[in-house]
Design an enzyme around this catalytic site. Structure first.
Site, PDB file in Angstrom:
ATOM      1  N   ASP A 298       1.309  -1.212   0.202  1.00 36.45           N
ATOM      2  CA  ASP A 298       0.242  -0.270   0.245  1.00 36.45           C
ATOM      3  C   ASP A 298       0.774   1.136   0.119  1.00 36.45           C
ATOM      4  OD1 ASP A 298      -2.968   1.293   0.638  1.00 36.45           O
ATOM      5  OD2 ASP A 298      -1.846   1.868   2.622  1.00 36.45           O
TER       6      ASP A 298
ATOM      7  N   GLU B  54       2.597  -0.001  -4.873  1.00 38.12           N
ATOM      8  CA  GLU B  54       1.091   0.786  -5.215  1.00 38.12           C
ATOM      9  C   GLU B  54       1.647   2.199  -5.529  1.00 38.12           C
ATOM     10  OE1 GLU B  54      -3.093   2.864  -4.079  1.00 38.12           O
ATOM     11  OE2 GLU B  54      -1.973   2.852  -2.019  1.00 38.12           O
TER      12      GLU B  54
HETATM   13  C1  GLC Z   1      -3.941   3.328  -0.623  1.00 35.32           C
HETATM   14  C2  GLC Z   1      -5.216   2.252  -0.735  1.00 35.32           C
HETATM   15  C3  GLC Z   1      -6.585   2.662  -0.649  1.00 35.32           C
HETATM   16  C4  GLC Z   1      -6.308   3.259   1.051  1.00 35.32           C
HETATM   17  C5  GLC Z   1      -4.976   4.364   1.177  1.00 35.32           C
HETATM   18  C6  GLC Z   1      -4.855   4.029   2.519  1.00 35.32           C
HETATM   19  O1  GLC Z   1      -4.215   3.966  -1.701  1.00 35.32           O
HETATM   20  O2  GLC Z   1      -5.049   1.697  -2.222  1.00 35.32           O
HETATM   21  O3  GLC Z   1      -7.880   2.448  -0.754  1.00 35.32           O
HETATM   22  O4  GLC Z   1      -7.175   4.240   1.354  1.00 35.32           O
HETATM   23  O5  GLC Z   1      -4.044   3.591   0.551  1.00 35.32           O
HETATM   24  O6  GLC Z   1      -4.529   3.228   3.323  1.00 35.32           O
END
Ligand code: GLC
Length: 535
Positions: free
Chosen positions: A208, A271
């Site tokens: 994440d 991500e």
């Molecule tokens: C990432 C996740 C998202 C979440 C954020 C905070 O972007 O994909 O869903 O709200 O992180 O953890």
């Protein structure tokens, strides 16, 4: 020939296969509480395996107060009771492996929940052993937040702890305090979390917001974004030069990679929302590897036009070849509106074909294989904090793309038995849009998806082959070839609503057409048609 362009048999599972993302709250409820769970997922794994995918990635299933639906972790090494138990998780892994599926978890290293024992300790005061596990700053001279940084969900990225008079940093909700990755003890503890799950048989991790791990330690104000327009999300008002993509982050990721490399054949995908030049360095180098795959979200972000998509695919593929890193492609996830709604129903199969035939690992979001669309959510049912906190930005809520899976025509589409309201509404369309009905229809979107994954299995050029785009002579047609060991597979994608005659490019035997028939060699490409041809 580039060393990356190799027969499918020589590729690693995360290069060769398709990653299927499950949003656990919405896949299958097994205990009739209106929320999906691990036993529900396990029961549906034969369906997932039948899709021809390689791995399942589960969005967070850990102990959590669920203020950000699990992305606020209160215990990294346990399962939230809503989803089940560690025993249920072990059973899921066993069944997945029996079916030949890898299991990937969502690892959330940037922040914990404020309910995590580490933060509960840290907030007791500056003398706490854990104080420095989070990011604390004195107020600005006027008593306000230390600088102008804003949270992704709107509002300041700082919250005052009245007891100590200090502010703590949170790039998301105040209940998601940022961990201080500069502290080696934090990095050690978070490395142990990876080991805990790998010891339980987990094959990989989706990491994440990995590009946010470090902040510049001068804590300067971020500059205004001159392109920001009122009415769009507040977070975009600033240029995030001090809170994103910092050099220290790269160093921390190298450490995480070393932890993964203590085990055989594990992987992580990060991500990262960044332009290609800043994205590819996250794969690291052979001597200092970082993430196996830095998520490429550009198909989501680009306007849906043949020329722009071709131009991006050419640049990205060339950059991956030059960097010696493996490409990947994404059309949807739990943070982005459904791609069928975005590109339009007519273009749905063109987009699906593109995702599964470009060179690189595809990630598929649950339900996209049957053509789920955004589901309108009445204001009183909205639960996503990104939407609830930003009521003036209608597109901010992620609820429309997180609604329950459609399995059949039973109440609640077979997602939950029906005694309790599902946590998000089920789309009324389920009566005619569900897995059961599509299973029995050879022309369904589900069977088209399976035909694409079968083609990938039967034609190694589609997996390991080189990519080269072709001039189609038609502005609306994106054409490219995948070649390996003398096999040439041509992919023809009509982004427009007019028929196009392509001459030599369309010669060959049709392997698959989105229209569902077998056009003869050289036949014109019909409106919105995707066709795959073998030379
Ligand atoms: C990432 C996740 C998202 C979440 C954020 C905070 O972007 O994909 O869903 O709200 O992180 O953890």
């Amino acid at each position: 020939m580039n060393e990356q362009i190799v027969a499918a048999g020589e590729l690693k599972w995360w290069q060769r296969g398709i990653i299927y993302q499950i949003y656990p709250r919405s896949f299958q409820d097994s205990n009739d509480d209106g929320v999906g769970d691990l036993r529900g997922i396990t029961a549906r794994l034969p369906y997932v395996a039948s899709l021809g995918v390689e791995a399942v990635w589960l969005s967070p299933i850990f102990t959590s107060p669920m203020r950000d639906f699990g992305y606020d972790v209160a215990d990294y090494c346990d399962i939230d009771p809503l989803f089940g138990t560690l025993g249920d998780f072990d059973a899921l892994v066993t069944e997945a492996h029996r079916l030949g599926l890898k299991v990937m978890l969502d690892y959330v290293p940037n922040h914990t929940s404020s309910d995590h024992a580490w933060f509960r300790d840290a907030i007791t005061g500056p003398d706490s052993d854990r104080r420095d596990w989070y990011v604390w700053r004195a107020p600005a001279p006027d008593g306000g937040p230390p600088n102008n940084w804003v949270s992704f969900f709107g509002g300041p990225a700082w919250t005052l702890d009245p007891t100590s008079g200090q502010y703590y940093l949170h790039q998301f909700l105040p209940s998601q305090p940022d961990l201080n990755w500069r502290n080696p003890a934090v990095r050690r503890a978070m490395g142990d979390v990876l080991r805990f799950w790998m010891d339980r048989g987990v094959d990989g991790f989706r990491v994440d917001v990995i590009w946010l791990l470090a902040e510049d330690d001068r804590f300067l104000d971020e500059p205004e974004n001159p392109d920001w327009t009122p009415g769009s999300v507040e977070h975009a008002r600033l240029q995030h030069v001090y809170t994103q993509d910092q050099p220290e982050t790269h160093a921390y990721i190298r450490e995480l990679r070393q932890v993964l490399d203590e085990y055989d054949d594990r992987m992580m995908v990060g991500e990262i929302y960044l332009p290609v030049e800043q994205l590819l360095p996250y794969a690291g180098t052979p001597a200092q590897p970082m993430v196996h795959l830095p998520f490429n979200f550009h198909l989501i972000l680009l306007p849906w036009h043949a020329a722009g998509v071709r131009d991006f695919a050419d640049r990205y593929d060339a950059a991956c070849v030059a960097a010696g890193s493996w490409p990947n492609w994404v059309l949807g996830n739990h943070d982005q509106h459904r791609f069928k709604s975005r590109v339009g129903a007519a273009q749905y199969r063109v987009a699906q074909t593109l995702l599964l035939t470009l060179r690189g690992t595809p990630t598929v979001y649950y339900g996209d294989e049957i053509g789920l669309q955004n589901v309108p959510i009445p204001p009183e049912r909205m639960v996503d904090p990104a939407g609830v906190q930003q009521p003036d930005v209608p597109a901010a809520s992620r609820d429309p793309e997180r609604t329950p899976m459609h399995w059949n025509t039973q109440p609640n589409a077979g997602f939950t038995a029906g005694h309790v309201e599902p946590w998000l509404p089920v789309d009324d369309a389920f009566a005619s849009l569900n897995v059961e009905q599509q299973e029995s229809d050879p022309a369904s979107d589900l069977n088209y998806f399976r035909a694409l994954t079968r083609l990938r299995r039967d034609h190694p050029a589609l997996v390991g082959g080189a990519y080269v785009s072709e001039d189609s002579g038609a502005a609306d047609v994106f054409a490219f070839r995948r070649t390996l060991d003398g096999e040439v597979v041509t992919v023809l994608l009509n982004f427009g609503s007019a028929s196009q005659t392509l001459g030599d490019l369309a010669q060959g035997r049709t392997l698959l057409s989105s229209v569902g028939d077998q056009p003869v060699a050289g036949a014109a490409l019909r409106p919105n048609e995707a066709r795959i041809v073998l030379r």
